[in-house]
Design an enzyme around this catalytic site. Structure first.
Site, PDB file in Angstrom:
ATOM      1  N   CYS A   1       0.866  -1.182   0.000  1.00  0.00           N
ATOM      2  CA  CYS A   1       0.000   0.000   0.000  1.00  0.00           C
ATOM      3  C   CYS A   1       0.903   1.233   0.000  1.00  0.00           C
ATOM      4  O   CYS A   1       0.914   2.021   0.947  1.00  0.00           O
ATOM      5  CB  CYS A   1      -0.939  -0.004   1.197  1.00  0.00           C
ATOM      6  SG  CYS A   1      -0.225  -0.622   2.729  1.00  0.00           S
ATOM      7  N   GLN A   2       1.652   1.354  -1.061  1.00  0.00           N
ATOM      8  CA  GLN A   2       2.624   2.443  -1.223  1.00  0.00           C
ATOM      9  C   GLN A   2       1.903   3.744  -1.539  1.00  0.00           C
ATOM     10  O   GLN A   2       1.005   3.776  -2.369  1.00  0.00           O
ATOM     11  CB  GLN A   2       3.577   2.089  -2.361  1.00  0.00           C
ATOM     12  CG  GLN A   2       4.610   3.158  -2.698  1.00  0.00           C
ATOM     13  CD  GLN A   2       5.197   2.901  -4.070  1.00  0.00           C
ATOM     14  OE1 GLN A   2       4.479   2.589  -5.006  1.00  0.00           O
ATOM     15  NE2 GLN A   2       6.499   3.013  -4.182  1.00  0.00           N
TER      16      GLN A   2
END
Length: 429
Positions: free
Chosen positions: A75-76
């Site tokens: 979940c960059q």
């Protein structure tokens, strides 16, 4: 033979769910490439699959031919890329590496998993950019937002699952369902559950080990502090949270003497401060306000207020900045920050504090174990945990719920199998 690759693999939870689904459908599989940058996750992956994943995905310039891509991509944050390109491009993000491999190899399908927040990041623009880029590669795309607790997993975990088919549109029978918002609502809905009847309901009591090692017990001093608040009834800890900036079903550090004993007046002051600092007439800050002495006196006008605040500051329960007061909040000072209710589901496991979840079981006040974390993610007991508990907790907190992956893959192949394979799934199932 379904050849697949496993990217951002972690300990292999998505792979495990995919292989379970394929086995149920009678379809043989072969993993031709796995990639995971964390060396400790690589060790766990190797323990269970007999192969060490390749490291940095940026170094994977080519891959063997494959039919299906799996990726639980991080979940960059996409904020920087969005500011630079107005969300018209995905370069500079890890998602671009998935896009690159799809473009170069054009597999028949894919499954991607991510946090629910991806769908709402930057008002949905990030998610729409991802979907549009997948569609530009000639993939029909669908997605589901699902709660693990609806799939026989004793955990409140909501995630988004994105599936795609090359030159075809996925037809899914599953529908997005956020499930119960918390463990209390889950218990109330137990008698009404019918949407997911094929999945047996699981609760925390179902995943507890009979006699885990004594090292998982909470310290005697912490237990004594807890029981002092509950008149010696440990079973009443179920559902309690240890937290310093909220009231409700919780204990605070000053009540448990975490940083030193407090007088009754000091405890009353701290509880009143926590209860009142969010009131609208003090301001609109979301997580409470720093209050002046004059504001505090409107709800706690004690003749020894100065001595009380001075003592609490010295003990570390209260802080004062520019004449305004606020609790010193945070849950990391507690051995356990949440005691799970055995008759409901767990809160979401996360990497940072899976080791700080507790339970009261057979008279013991203890932490949940790595094996119990694995069970909360639906891993079978044949799955081998990392031998170091520190890494095992982190890995299961960052993993996927295996039964949900299996259910999504089965749904995809049963409804769209004629596109994904050369044989009709209906004939094999």
């Amino acid at each position: 033979m379904i050849r697949f690759i496993d990217l951002f693999a972690g300990v292999g939870g998505i792979r495990l769910g995919f292989e379970q689904a394929m086995h149920e459908l009678g379809l043989p599989t072969q993993c031709v490439l796995s990639s995971e940058i964390d060396k400790y996750a690589q060790e766990t992956y190797s323990l269970n699959f007999g192969e060490k994943p390749q490291g940095d995905i940026y170094q994977i310039l080519d891959a063997p031919g494959f039919d299906f891509l799996l990726a639980g991509f991080p979940c960059q944050p996409f904020s920087y890329a969005g500011k630079q390109n107005g969300f018209s491009d995905t370069r500079g993000t890890l998602f671009f590496q998935i896009e690159r491999l799809l473009r170069d190899h054009q597999p028949k399908g894919f499954l991607l998993e991510n946090v629910r927040g991806l769908t709402t990041h930057d008002h949905g623009r990030t998610f729409n950019t991802i979907l549009e880029h997948l569609k530009k590669l000639d993939y029909g795309v669908s997605y589901l937002i699902l709660n693990s607790s609806n799939f026989g997993v004793a955990q409140n975990r909501v995630r988004v699952y994105i599936v795609g088919i090359k030159n075809g549109q996925p037809k899914l029978n599953l529908n997005s369902d956020l499930g119960a918002a918390d463990s209390h609502k889950f218990k109330r809905q137990l008698v009404q559950r019918s949407i997911f009847d094929e999945f047996a309901t699981s609760i925390v009591a179902d995943i507890l080990e009979d006699n885990p090692a004594a090292k998982y017990d909470c310290s005697p001093s912490f237990v004594q502090s807890l029981l002092r608040q509950l008149n010696g009834k440990p079973e009443e800890l179920a559902g309690y949270r240890m937290i310093d900036h909220r009231n409700g079903n919780s204990f605070h550090s000053w009540e448990l003497s975490i940083k030193g004993e407090c007088t009754q007046d000091e405890m009353d002051f701290m509880n009143a401060l926590v209860a009142n600092r969010r009131k609208k007439h003090f301001g609109a800050h979301q997580d409470g306000k720093k209050l002046t002495i004059e504001q505090i006196k409107t709800f706690f006008n004690h003749p020894e207020l100065l001595q009380i605040t001075t003592s609490l500051i010295q003990k570390g329960y209260l802080k004062e900045i520019d004449g305004k007061y606020n609790p010193v909040s945070g849950n990391m000072s507690f051995e356990v920050f949440k005691f799970l209710d055995p008759q409901s589901i767990s809160i979401t496991l996360v990497t940072s504090d899976a080791h700080k979840l507790g339970v009261v079981h057979k008279g013991r006040v203890r932490h949940i174990t790595p094996r119990e974390c694995a069970r909360l993610q639906g891993f079978p007991d044949t799955f081998r945990c990392h031998p170091d508990d520190v890494h095992a907790y982190r890995q299961f907190g960052n993993s996927v719920s295996v039964p949900v992956v299996k259910a999504v893959v089965l749904d995809l192949f049963r409804s769209s199998g004629h596109v994904l394979t050369e044989q009709r799934i209906a004939e094999l199932a």
